[in-house]
Design a protein around this motif. Structure first.
Motif, PDB file in Angstrom:
ATOM      1  N   ARG A 131       0.827  -1.211   0.000  1.00 49.12           N
ATOM      2  CA  ARG A 131       0.000   0.000   0.000  1.00 49.12           C
ATOM      3  C   ARG A 131       0.865   1.267   0.000  1.00 49.12           C
ATOM      4  NH1 ARG A 131      -3.650   0.086   4.954  1.00 49.12           N
ATOM      5  NH2 ARG A 131      -4.642   1.848   3.898  1.00 49.12           N
ATOM      6  N   LEU A 132       1.962   1.221   0.764  1.00 45.51           N
ATOM      7  CA  LEU A 132       2.839   2.405   0.809  1.00 45.51           C
ATOM      8  C   LEU A 132       3.426   2.683  -0.567  1.00 45.51           C
ATOM      9  CD1 LEU A 132       4.574   1.559   4.180  1.00 45.51           C
ATOM     10  CD2 LEU A 132       3.292   3.673   3.734  1.00 45.51           C
ATOM     11  N   GLU A 134       2.157   1.652  -3.531  1.00 44.03           N
ATOM     12  CA  GLU A 134       1.122   2.035  -4.506  1.00 44.03           C
ATOM     13  C   GLU A 134       0.518   3.405  -4.188  1.00 44.03           C
ATOM     14  OE1 GLU A 134      -1.428  -1.406  -4.599  1.00 44.03           O
ATOM     15  OE2 GLU A 134       0.057  -2.558  -5.754  1.00 44.03           O
ATOM     16  N   GLY A 135       0.658   3.828  -2.935  1.00 45.01           N
ATOM     17  CA  GLY A 135       0.139   5.147  -2.562  1.00 45.01           C
ATOM     18  C   GLY A 135       1.071   6.287  -2.960  1.00 45.01           C
ATOM     19  N   GLY A 136       2.146   5.980  -3.681  1.00 42.79           N
ATOM     20  CA  GLY A 136       3.018   7.035  -4.193  1.00 42.79           C
ATOM     21  C   GLY A 136       4.152   7.398  -3.248  1.00 42.79           C
ATOM     22  N   ARG A 137       4.373   6.564  -2.228  1.00 39.41           N
ATOM     23  CA  ARG A 137       5.506   6.755  -1.305  1.00 39.41           C
ATOM     24  C   ARG A 137       5.540   8.171  -0.726  1.00 39.41           C
ATOM     25  NH1 ARG A 137      10.481   3.150  -3.542  1.00 39.41           N
ATOM     26  NH2 ARG A 137       9.242   1.538  -4.583  1.00 39.41           N
ATOM     27  N   GLN A 138       4.405   8.592  -0.223  1.00 37.80           N
ATOM     28  CA  GLN A 138       4.297   9.937   0.352  1.00 37.80           C
ATOM     29  C   GLN A 138       4.871   9.967   1.765  1.00 37.80           C
ATOM     30  OE1 GLN A 138       3.223  12.608  -1.394  1.00 37.80           O
ATOM     31  NE2 GLN A 138       3.166  11.164  -3.104  1.00 37.80           N
ATOM     32  N   TYR A 450       0.873   0.263   8.435  1.00 37.73           N
ATOM     33  CA  TYR A 450       0.783   1.291   7.393  1.00 37.73           C
ATOM     34  C   TYR A 450       0.681   2.689   8.015  1.00 37.73           C
ATOM     35  CZ  TYR A 450      -1.393   3.927   3.555  1.00 37.73           C
ATOM     36  OH  TYR A 450      -1.693   4.869   2.609  1.00 37.73           O
ATOM     37  N   GLU A 451      -0.206   2.823   8.990  1.00 37.40           N
ATOM     38  CA  GLU A 451      -0.400   4.129   9.632  1.00 37.40           C
ATOM     39  C   GLU A 451       0.848   4.552  10.401  1.00 37.40           C
ATOM     40  OE1 GLU A 451      -3.102   6.105   9.294  1.00 37.40           O
ATOM     41  OE2 GLU A 451      -4.069   4.649   7.958  1.00 37.40           O
ATOM     42  N   ARG A 454       3.518   6.010   8.138  1.00 34.65           N
ATOM     43  CA  ARG A 454       3.165   7.363   7.722  1.00 34.65           C
ATOM     44  C   ARG A 454       3.328   8.378   8.865  1.00 34.65           C
ATOM     45  NH1 ARG A 454      -0.524   7.965   3.173  1.00 34.65           N
ATOM     46  NH2 ARG A 454      -1.741   9.264   4.573  1.00 34.65           N
TER      47      ARG A 454
END
Ligand code: ZN
Length: 458
Positions: A131-132, A134-138, A450-451, A454
């Motif tokens: 997910r990290l 595919e989420g664009g590595r923000q 995941y959280e 971030r």
């Protein structure tokens, strides 16, 4: 209890994805010994390649490899490692309700060896990493997924090997590993999550008792090595080492124990032993649980586990006998300090004995007030409103120890939180028959990972 603030449809998707992954991982038998962890490393490599990511399979020997995947964020920043082991302890299928290596999904649970220790985190971290990416590595810095061989047995030591041979891959600012994250519900309904910030060391040894050989038809008054060994076992078992408050967090005592006078006595070395005894004999189950949780934090423990005599004939006194002992010692203790305690424990034993050290690993700990702790607390506060995260030292050993020893600046914590099943339900399942995890807890662990990335690298 639901995960707060996360779209239920996303949770349902994550439950399906993590469940399928965990089932597949359980079907790869990595019972250690012999381990054969390379099969898991290969599985992980295939999973990430299918999502356009390339990791590295590394380690020795060839059939016992680890897998490392690095995701670099969109800007510079710290490096966070998510670590988990690939191996499991063996399982004797005949004692299980469901077969241990088939990954059966039944009644909302995934069953099998490794379901909570700790292929659950392999699955949870895989999905979080996907997910990290595919989420664009923000995020800033780098997140590194480390799936390491040989945690349970430690002969080749996957984490130890990575720290010494591949610091380029695994040296980091922050590390999150298995252990910790189980919760207790306090009498007022508040949830208390254990965050393991350090862990006790081990100082395992053998007491060799020598005796007089001879014909056993006449009992020996002195010098029967078997009787000496029995006395050693009893003396170690009964020994009351001086209690130490060095690794007993006051915050933990305050949360677990409601009676203020008892609390005060638990936090005073002179009165702690009597206070612990009182707590363990209390009518309240909460108090008895508190006693079980607190007692091991107060100092060293001696657990005799193996007794052997060199005798081969029933009618001959053996020349020697030995007692093998598992000893856990608090952070900052050394083998010399344990030796002095052994001397004190065996002072009254009427036998000739000497000590043979089997292996000592010093305990170590990371500071409790760090950005990583703030991040864990913040994420738990969002996902499980009203929960408390309390830092303590774990009584067991984990591979976080190698990271703290190799990279002194690293902040290494053990935390894999549960949402549905509490500590009372989860703890007995480790290394036991019918190991299983709730599908909802599994997805929660992935959401948390995941959280957390971030939050730490946000
Ligand atoms: Zn484990």
């Amino acid at each position: 209890m639901e995960i707060a603030g996360i779209d239920p449809e996303l949770i349902a998707r994550l439950e399906r994805e993590t469940t399928a992954l965990l089932s597949a991982l359980i079907r790869i038998d990595t019972s250690n010994p012999p381990g054969n962890e390379t099969a898991v490393a290969q599985f992980l490599d295939d999973y990430f390649r299918a999502h356009g990511l390339e990791g590295e399979i590394c380690g020795e020997p060839a059939e016992r490899r680890s897998f490392v995947l690095r995701l670099t964020g969109s800007r510079p920043g710290p490096r966070l490692v998510l670590m988990v082991h690939e191996d499991v302890v063996p399982a004797a299928a005949e004692h299980w309700t469901e077969p241990p290596f088939e990954g059966v999904v039944k009644d909302g649970y995934i069953w099998g060896r490794g379901a909570i220790d700790v292929k659950n985190l392999l699955a949870a971290f895989c999905v979080a990493m996907r997910r990290l990416h595919e989420g664009g590595r923000q995020f800033a810095g780098e997140v590194v997924f480390v799936a390491e061989a040989d945690e349970e047995d430690g002969t080749i030591g996957g984490a130890r090997w990575l720290c010494s041979q591949r610091p380029d891959l695994v040296a980091c600012d922050y590390l999150v590993n298995e252990g910790g994250g189980e919760f207790l519900t306090m009498p007022g309904g508040e949830r208390l999550y254990e965050l393991h910030v350090g862990e006790k060391g081990t100082a395992q040894f053998r007491i060799l008792v020598s005796g007089e050989s001879g014909h056993a038809s006449v009992p020996l008054r002195h010098g029967n090595a078997v009787v000496g060994a029995a006395d050693v076992v009893r003396a170690l078992h009964d020994y009351e080492p001086r209690l130490s408050l060095e690794t007993v967090p006051a915050e933990y005592v305050e949360l677990l124990v409601s009676d203020p006078s008892l609390r005060a006595r638990l936090l005073d070395e002179r009165s702690a032993r009597a206070a612990l005894a009182e707590l363990s004999e209390s009518d309240s189950p909460g108090d008895r649980l508190a006693a079980d949780l607190l007692a091991p934090l107060y100092g060293i423990t001696f657990s005799p586990t193996i007794v052997h005599s060199s005798g081969e004939a029933v009618n001959v006194f053996p020349p020697s006998a030995e007692v093998t002992v598992d000893c856990r010692m608090p952070v900052r203790w050394t083998q010399d300090r344990v030796a002095a305690e052994v001397e004190a424990a065996l002072a009254g034993v009427d036998a000739r004995w000497e000590i043979e050290w089997l292996g000592t690993i010093d305990g170590n700990a990371s500071p409790a007030d760090t950005r990583l702790r703030q991040a864990i607390t913040a994420v738990m506060g969002r996902l499980v409103p009203g929960s408390r995260v309390v830092p303590i030292h774990s009584v067991g050993f984990t591979d976080s120890n190698w990271f703290r020893a190799a990279f002194p600046a690293v902040v290494a914590y053990n935390f894999a939180p549960f949402l549905v099943d509490d500590a009372e339900a989860v703890t007995p399942l480790f290394h036991n028959v019918d190991e299983r995890i709730s599908v909802r807890d599994l997805a929660f662990q992935s959401v948390f990972a995941y959280e957390l990335v971030r939050e730490v690298l946000g």
